[in-house]
Design an enzyme around this catalytic site. Structure first.
Site, PDB file in Angstrom:
ATOM      1  N   GLY A  15       0.806  -1.217   0.000  1.00 59.29           N
ATOM      2  CA  GLY A  15       0.000   0.000   0.000  1.00 59.29           C
ATOM      3  C   GLY A  15       0.833   1.258   0.000  1.00 59.29           C
ATOM      4  O   GLY A  15       0.622   2.161  -0.829  1.00 59.29           O
ATOM      5  N   ASP A  49      12.429 -12.289  -2.861  1.00 55.28           N
ATOM      6  CA  ASP A  49      12.292 -12.273  -1.417  1.00 55.28           C
ATOM      7  C   ASP A  49      13.550 -11.690  -0.792  1.00 55.28           C
ATOM      8  O   ASP A  49      14.653 -11.834  -1.345  1.00 55.28           O
ATOM      9  CB  ASP A  49      12.063 -13.701  -0.925  1.00 55.28           C
ATOM     10  CG  ASP A  49      11.739 -13.763   0.551  1.00 55.28           C
ATOM     11  OD1 ASP A  49      12.700 -13.812   1.353  1.00 55.28           O
ATOM     12  OD2 ASP A  49      10.553 -13.759   0.892  1.00 55.28           O
ATOM     13  N   LEU A  50      13.414 -11.052   0.368  1.00 57.43           N
ATOM     14  CA  LEU A  50      14.587 -10.489   1.032  1.00 57.43           C
ATOM     15  C   LEU A  50      15.550 -11.557   1.536  1.00 57.43           C
ATOM     16  O   LEU A  50      16.676 -11.247   1.916  1.00 57.43           O
ATOM     17  CB  LEU A  50      14.155  -9.599   2.197  1.00 57.43           C
ATOM     18  CG  LEU A  50      13.439  -8.298   1.832  1.00 57.43           C
ATOM     19  CD1 LEU A  50      12.994  -7.577   3.092  1.00 57.43           C
ATOM     20  CD2 LEU A  50      14.317  -7.399   0.983  1.00 57.43           C
ATOM     21  N   SER A  73       3.739  -6.060   7.627  1.00 59.90           N
ATOM     22  CA  SER A  73       3.325  -4.754   8.160  1.00 59.90           C
ATOM     23  C   SER A  73       2.269  -4.851   9.249  1.00 59.90           C
ATOM     24  O   SER A  73       1.763  -3.821   9.710  1.00 59.90           O
ATOM     25  CB  SER A  73       2.799  -3.868   7.032  1.00 59.90           C
ATOM     26  OG  SER A  73       1.686  -4.475   6.396  1.00 59.90           O
ATOM     27  N   SER A 109       8.158   2.399  12.669  1.00 64.94           N
ATOM     28  CA  SER A 109       6.725   2.485  12.934  1.00 64.94           C
ATOM     29  C   SER A 109       6.451   3.056  14.317  1.00 64.94           C
ATOM     30  O   SER A 109       7.266   2.913  15.243  1.00 64.94           O
ATOM     31  CB  SER A 109       6.105   1.077  12.850  1.00 64.94           C
ATOM     32  OG  SER A 109       4.764   1.072  13.288  1.00 64.94           O
ATOM     33  N   ASN A 110       5.274   3.663  14.456  1.00 64.25           N
ATOM     34  CA  ASN A 110       4.810   4.068  15.779  1.00 64.25           C
ATOM     35  C   ASN A 110       4.714   2.879  16.721  1.00 64.25           C
ATOM     36  O   ASN A 110       4.757   3.036  17.941  1.00 64.25           O
ATOM     37  CB  ASN A 110       3.468   4.796  15.673  1.00 64.25           C
ATOM     38  CG  ASN A 110       2.325   3.897  15.260  1.00 64.25           C
ATOM     39  OD1 ASN A 110       1.569   3.392  16.087  1.00 64.25           O
ATOM     40  ND2 ASN A 110       2.146   3.702  13.956  1.00 64.25           N
ATOM     41  N   TYR A 143       5.812  -7.356  15.618  1.00 64.98           N
ATOM     42  CA  TYR A 143       6.031  -6.412  14.518  1.00 64.98           C
ATOM     43  C   TYR A 143       6.745  -5.158  15.015  1.00 64.98           C
ATOM     44  O   TYR A 143       7.753  -4.727  14.448  1.00 64.98           O
ATOM     45  CB  TYR A 143       4.682  -6.053  13.880  1.00 64.98           C
ATOM     46  CG  TYR A 143       4.736  -4.845  12.987  1.00 64.98           C
ATOM     47  CD1 TYR A 143       5.429  -4.880  11.779  1.00 64.98           C
ATOM     48  CD2 TYR A 143       4.106  -3.657  13.347  1.00 64.98           C
ATOM     49  CE1 TYR A 143       5.492  -3.758  10.963  1.00 64.98           C
ATOM     50  CE2 TYR A 143       4.153  -2.548  12.541  1.00 64.98           C
ATOM     51  CZ  TYR A 143       4.848  -2.606  11.344  1.00 64.98           C
ATOM     52  OH  TYR A 143       4.912  -1.488  10.542  1.00 64.98           O
ATOM     53  N   LYS A 147      10.764  -3.478  14.414  1.00 63.86           N
ATOM     54  CA  LYS A 147      11.133  -2.112  14.053  1.00 63.86           C
ATOM     55  C   LYS A 147      12.167  -1.557  15.024  1.00 63.86           C
ATOM     56  O   LYS A 147      13.049  -0.776  14.616  1.00 63.86           O
ATOM     57  CB  LYS A 147       9.881  -1.228  14.007  1.00 63.86           C
ATOM     58  CG  LYS A 147       8.881  -1.650  12.935  1.00 63.86           C
ATOM     59  CD  LYS A 147       9.503  -1.711  11.551  1.00 63.86           C
ATOM     60  CE  LYS A 147       8.500  -2.080  10.486  1.00 63.86           C
ATOM     61  NZ  LYS A 147       9.120  -2.123   9.133  1.00 63.86           N
ATOM     62  N   SER A 172       0.329   6.510  10.289  1.00 62.48           N
ATOM     63  CA  SER A 172      -0.565   5.806   9.377  1.00 62.48           C
ATOM     64  C   SER A 172      -0.619   6.608   8.087  1.00 62.48           C
ATOM     65  O   SER A 172      -1.071   7.753   8.101  1.00 62.48           O
ATOM     66  CB  SER A 172      -1.974   5.688   9.969  1.00 62.48           C
ATOM     67  OG  SER A 172      -1.957   4.986  11.190  1.00 62.48           O
TER      68      SER A 172
END
Length: 274
Positions: A15, A49-50, A73, A109-110, A143, A147, A172
């Site tokens: 996204g 793929d990583l 994510s 990320s938050n 997740y 981060k 976001s």
């Protein structure tokens, strides 16, 4: 330092990657796209793929910088997060080091600080105070933990190898906010592109952590370190506030989902579908 021109965009089919594919070229970047899934309408995109170090090496070779959006994510099992977000990010950094890439913009990320209480005019954040970028990390999920790892990995590669990173703790980033909580952490796609451009073009960043959102009226966290890169957010979530509050009500201080920066990730996180 001149603006970087050729940028590898990982997670290009996702996204946020899709939004940035449409916005970043206007800043003069030629994007090289990578994702584990085919990128719609982009026949030259690299599908890998990583975990595929050989394919990753080819993708990284010759680029000036990397925007790293790839990975899981949402919440998932630790094993899946380990492979995609932790080992995958390590593979990217090590390949970037081997190929002499000078800078990475890492999508943090938050949720790396998700258990941080939202500002309510009381301890630990008094009236008018915003959550600082150096607030202690309090991940709300595996997740979010990944981060935290990514930020520490970025610091290691700066200190040990001179590879610069801007770690962007994204709130976001959608076309418009979808919840009352998101009014405080929303980053418009246009502001997202502005922030990524600032992160790519600012001089002497070393390893810099920034909070990533628009200049929201209901802002919860401090954007000082992002603005120091040259980021000037132009958007505000407030035009969406009346509709969302009418539908969902104001935030409830007795609801733990409403009382932390990470929202419902602290109690009932959405699970990665794969």
């Amino acid at each position: 330092m001149p603006a970087r021109r050729t940028v590898l965009l990982t997670g290009a089919a996702g996204g946020l990657g899709t939004l940035m594919r449409g916005l970043l070229p206007a800043y003069g970047y030629e994007l090289r796209l990578l994702d584990m899934l085919p990128v719609a309408g982009e026949p030259d995109a690299i599908t890998a793929d990583l975990g595929d170090r050989a394919a990753l090496r080819e993708a990284v070779r010759g680029v000036d910088a990397i925007i790293h959006l790839a990975g899981i994510s949402l919440e998932a099992s630790f094993g899946k997060i380990l492979a995609a977000n932790i080992e995958g990010t390590y593979n990217l950094y090590e390949t970037a080091r081997e190929e002499g890439v000078g800078r990475i913009v890492f999508a943090s990320s938050n949720h790396a600080v998700g258990f941080t209480p939202r500002p309510r005019g009381e301890a630990p954040f008094g009236p008018g105070e915003l959550i600082p970028v150096d607030t202690p990390r309090r991940p709300d999920t595996f997740y979010g933990l990944s981060k935290c790892f990514g930020e520490d990995l970025a610091q290691l590669y700066w200190d040990k190898h001179g590879l610069e990173t801007v770690s962007v703790r994204i709130g976001s980033c959608f076309e418009e906010p979808t919840s009352v909580r998101m009014l405080s952490v929303w980053m418009s796609p246009a502001d997202g592109a502005r922030l990524f451009h600032a992160a790519l073009s600012a001089e002497g960043v070393g390893h810099t952590v920034v909070n990533g959102s628009s200049a929201n009226t209901r802002l919860w966290w401090d954007l000082t370190s992002a603005r120091a890169l040259g980021y000037e957010p132009q958007d505000d979530s407030e035009p969406y506030a009346a509709k969302l509050i009418a539908e969902q009500g104001e935030l409830d201080p007795d609801n733990p989902d409403h009382d932390h920066l990470g929202g419902h990730f602290t109690t009932n996180p959405p699970i990665w579908p794969y």
